[in-house]
Design a protein around this motif. Structure first.
Motif, PDB file in Angstrom:
ATOM      1  N   VAL A 139     -40.230   8.753   7.615  1.00  0.00           N
ATOM      2  CA  VAL A 139     -40.993   7.711   8.356  1.00  0.00           C
ATOM      3  C   VAL A 139     -41.176   8.276   9.680  1.00  0.00           C
ATOM      4  N   LEU A 140     -39.938   8.826  10.336  1.00  0.00           N
ATOM      5  CA  LEU A 140     -40.203   9.418  11.618  1.00  0.00           C
ATOM      6  C   LEU A 140     -40.970  10.497  11.983  1.00  0.00           C
ATOM      7  N   THR A 141     -40.948  11.465  10.925  1.00  0.00           N
ATOM      8  CA  THR A 141     -41.441  12.718  10.848  1.00  0.00           C
ATOM      9  C   THR A 141     -43.008  12.336  10.752  1.00  0.00           C
ATOM     10  N   TRP A 142     -43.386  11.441   9.881  1.00  0.00           N
ATOM     11  CA  TRP A 142     -44.867  11.308   9.639  1.00  0.00           C
ATOM     12  C   TRP A 142     -45.248  10.608  10.986  1.00  0.00           C
ATOM     13  N   ARG A 143     -44.546   9.664  11.733  1.00  0.00           N
ATOM     14  CA  ARG A 143     -44.938   9.094  12.976  1.00  0.00           C
ATOM     15  C   ARG A 143     -45.072  10.296  14.067  1.00  0.00           C
ATOM     16  N   ILE A 144     -44.050  11.313  14.043  1.00  0.00           N
ATOM     17  CA  ILE A 144     -44.314  12.047  15.220  1.00  0.00           C
ATOM     18  C   ILE A 144     -45.464  13.048  14.958  1.00  0.00           C
ATOM     19  N   PHE A 145     -45.559  13.467  13.707  1.00  0.00           N
ATOM     20  CA  PHE A 145     -46.911  14.165  13.222  1.00  0.00           C
ATOM     21  C   PHE A 145     -48.217  13.515  13.629  1.00  0.00           C
ATOM     22  N   ALA A 146     -48.324  12.432  13.249  1.00  0.00           N
ATOM     23  CA  ALA A 146     -49.377  11.405  13.555  1.00  0.00           C
ATOM     24  C   ALA A 146     -49.812  11.300  14.966  1.00  0.00           C
ATOM     25  N   TRP A 147     -48.589  11.046  15.760  1.00  0.00           N
ATOM     26  CA  TRP A 147     -48.643  11.214  17.309  1.00  0.00           C
ATOM     27  C   TRP A 147     -49.279  12.318  17.946  1.00  0.00           C
ATOM     28  N   LEU A 148     -48.662  13.572  17.270  1.00  0.00           N
ATOM     29  CA  LEU A 148     -49.121  14.651  17.934  1.00  0.00           C
ATOM     30  C   LEU A 148     -50.665  15.009  17.577  1.00  0.00           C
ATOM     31  N   TYR A 150     -52.798  12.378  17.319  1.00  0.00           N
ATOM     32  CA  TYR A 150     -53.718  11.654  17.955  1.00  0.00           C
ATOM     33  C   TYR A 150     -53.792  12.211  19.321  1.00  0.00           C
ATOM     34  N   GLN A 151     -52.706  12.631  19.768  1.00  0.00           N
ATOM     35  CA  GLN A 151     -52.584  13.193  21.353  1.00  0.00           C
ATOM     36  C   GLN A 151     -53.830  14.293  21.522  1.00  0.00           C
ATOM     37  N   ASN A 152     -53.804  15.397  20.273  1.00  0.00           N
ATOM     38  CA  ASN A 152     -54.756  16.291  20.348  1.00  0.00           C
ATOM     39  C   ASN A 152     -56.219  15.821  20.383  1.00  0.00           C
ATOM     40  N   LYS A 153     -56.367  14.714  19.658  1.00  0.00           N
ATOM     41  CA  LYS A 153     -57.726  14.451  19.671  1.00  0.00           C
ATOM     42  C   LYS A 153     -58.222  13.473  20.770  1.00  0.00           C
ATOM     43  N   ARG A 154     -57.140  12.771  21.466  1.00  0.00           N
ATOM     44  CA  ARG A 154     -57.588  12.174  22.655  1.00  0.00           C
ATOM     45  C   ARG A 154     -57.937  12.978  23.816  1.00  0.00           C
ATOM     46  N   GLY A 155     -57.257  14.203  23.614  1.00  0.00           N
ATOM     47  CA  GLY A 155     -57.692  14.974  24.881  1.00  0.00           C
ATOM     48  C   GLY A 155     -58.906  15.746  24.680  1.00  0.00           C
ATOM     49  N   ARG A 156     -59.379  15.974  23.767  1.00  0.00           N
ATOM     50  CA  ARG A 156     -60.826  16.533  23.342  1.00  0.00           C
ATOM     51  C   ARG A 156     -61.781  15.366  23.643  1.00  0.00           C
ATOM     52  N   ALA A 157     -61.660  14.204  22.988  1.00  0.00           N
ATOM     53  CA  ALA A 157     -62.589  13.241  22.860  1.00  0.00           C
ATOM     54  C   ALA A 157     -63.027  12.566  24.417  1.00  0.00           C
ATOM     55  N   GLY A 158     -61.732  12.534  24.985  1.00  0.00           N
ATOM     56  CA  GLY A 158     -61.971  11.790  26.260  1.00  0.00           C
ATOM     57  C   GLY A 158     -63.026  10.801  26.827  1.00  0.00           C
ATOM     58  N   SER A 159     -63.958  11.010  27.600  1.00  0.00           N
ATOM     59  CA  SER A 159     -65.074  10.055  28.125  1.00  0.00           C
ATOM     60  C   SER A 159     -65.756   9.492  26.789  1.00  0.00           C
ATOM     61  N   GLN A 160     -65.909  10.244  25.569  1.00  0.00           N
ATOM     62  CA  GLN A 160     -66.548   9.599  24.267  1.00  0.00           C
ATOM     63  C   GLN A 160     -66.050   8.539  23.878  1.00  0.00           C
TER      64      GLN A 160
END
Length: 102
Positions: free
Chosen positions: A32-41, A43-53
């Motif tokens: 579970v922790l491995t999956w959460r860390i993977f999903a968080w990483l 999400y962080q990458n997508k959030r950086g790209r999308a930004g203002s959209q």
């Protein structure tokens, strides 16, 4: 000759049960922790790209949900009054439920 019940009770192996339970628990926790860390990483990458959209989409969605809050709140209030023990309808419903399950 011994019976199967004598074989089971003659040699207690509680440590095997304890170890297998702990291994199962920690393996599940690790998964579970491995999956959460993977999903968080990810999400962080997508959030950086999308930004203002994403901010614009969230702002639009917030406006749409603000209009719906009125009827949702009204429905919750009505449901609360319906099952309340202080109203006649609520007393009847609670009485019927207790009679059916008693």
């Amino acid at each position: 000759m011994s019976t199967t019940s004598d074989e089971c009770t003659g040699n207690p192996q509680w440590y095997a049960f304890l170890c297998s339970s702990l291994i199962t628990f920690f393996a599940g926790l690790l998964l579970v922790l491995t999956w959460r860390i993977f999903a968080w990483l990810c999400y962080q990458n997508k959030r950086g790209r999308a930004g203002s959209q994403q901010k614009a989409i969230i702002h639009t969605a917030k406006k749409a949900t603000d209009a719906e809050i009125g009827w949702v709140t009204e429905a919750k209030d009505w449901a609360g009054e319906l099952i309340s023990g202080q109203t006649t309808t609520g007393r009847i419903l609670v009485g019927v439920v207790f009679i059916n399950y008693a």
